[in-house]
Design an enzyme around this catalytic site. Sequence first.
Site, PDB file in Angstrom:
ATOM      1  N   ASP A 184       6.587  33.706  31.622  1.00  0.00           N
ATOM      2  CA  ASP A 184       7.412  34.961  31.011  1.00  0.00           C
ATOM      3  C   ASP A 184       6.297  35.739  30.470  1.00  0.00           C
ATOM      4  O   ASP A 184       5.152  35.477  30.182  1.00  0.00           O
ATOM      5  CB  ASP A 184       8.557  34.395  29.934  1.00  0.00           C
ATOM      6  CG  ASP A 184       8.968  35.793  29.481  1.00  0.00           C
ATOM      7  OD1 ASP A 184       9.426  36.615  30.246  1.00  0.00           O
ATOM      8  OD2 ASP A 184       9.324  35.948  28.079  1.00  0.00           O
ATOM      9  N   ASP A 186       6.929  39.228  28.053  1.00  0.00           N
ATOM     10  CA  ASP A 186       7.158  39.570  26.923  1.00  0.00           C
ATOM     11  C   ASP A 186       7.239  38.442  25.837  1.00  0.00           C
ATOM     12  O   ASP A 186       8.200  37.511  26.116  1.00  0.00           O
ATOM     13  CB  ASP A 186       8.587  40.530  26.771  1.00  0.00           C
ATOM     14  CG  ASP A 186       8.221  41.703  27.428  1.00  0.00           C
ATOM     15  OD1 ASP A 186       7.089  42.113  27.949  1.00  0.00           O
ATOM     16  OD2 ASP A 186       9.292  42.426  27.640  1.00  0.00           O
TER      17      ASP A 186
END
Length: 406
Positions: A184, A186
């Site tokens: 991922d 963020d």
Amino acid sequence: MSEQAEAPKTLLITLTGKDRPGVTSTIFRTLSHAGVEVLDLEQIVLRRRLVLGVLVTAPRDWKKLRDEVAAAAEELGMQVEIERGTGDNKARREGRCHVTVIGSPLKASAVSAITGRIADAGANIDRIVRMARYPVTAIEFHVSGIATDRLRTSLVEEATKLGVDVAVQPASLIRHSQRLIVMDVDSTLVQGEVIEMLAAHAGCEAEVAAVTEQAMRGELDFEESLRSRVALLKGVPEAAIDAVYESIQLNPGARTLVRTLRRLGYRFALVSGGFSQITDRIAADLGIHYSHANELEVKDGVLTGEIVGDVVDRAGKASALRRFAVDVGVPESAVIAIGDGANDLDMLNAAGLGIAYNAKPVVQAAADTAVNVPYLDAIMYLLGITREEIEAADAAAGIVTPAPPV
């Protein structure tokens, strides 16, 4: 004739004392005179104190060898124990796994609790190795005699109480194979949420942050919440994307993680519910092989408040992971997924090893393991890579490994 009667007589030699050059060679020079066979050998050094264990076949005149080894140890100023017995070490029991414990600091009480749980489960600790001493302490236990899933359930529960991170992985060849890391972006690879940074340019950062927090906890439908947040960005100049990219801070250890594992042939992918205008640039900067994210629609130099194409949601992230694994040519069991929010859950479950990195409680509860220290490169300790190996590889390339701020 019984199996024990067939087993050869052996000598276990244990030498302890102050470490210095020539200790091991002196002992083996003495052993070589007797023509014995080496069956096992272990040596460790702790704060300049050496512990050397040697298992050899016992010669006919084993007492003579015992006296020669004792004399050599005395010359070295070392203490020695010599025990006569039968046979080699027993084969390690089935149910072998690696248990990695990470603490900052790692207190004796935590080690006591973890090792106590291992003993209570009827498992055995066969070997202990330090993986790192700073900026966190990471210790790996080689354990046998218990199913990985059963031990993981027990130790993760204990780790939560203790405030340390524990990873339990099966001992297999996969740990040494080429692997794919899917991350991922963020709040995992980078600090903060890109959509909130863009929202600051629209004057609605607080409103967007509140919705993001609910979505990451799994309280809102991700696609619906994303579209509603992106709608608030309508009219933001495209130049704001460049400004946000320039302000992004990677999490400590991110570059070290990618740099080190690329040397070992690992492949990397970014799979994000964020925006390709940012993630593609991060991927190019770090040398990451794949990137998949949402695309913000831009017309006449401004954001329209819309997304181009389908939203990359929970299912989309898992689908991208599988697609990249096929392209790399590795099974899903050789994929490591790292994420922090509820929209990462399907991706973490699809991977052979799902790591919740400073994640929301719902994610930590569902992932294979959790890492809660603020250093992304600590994940390498779960892969059997030591801090010393990381720094040595960097030094050979003329790089000084950054020391993450404590």
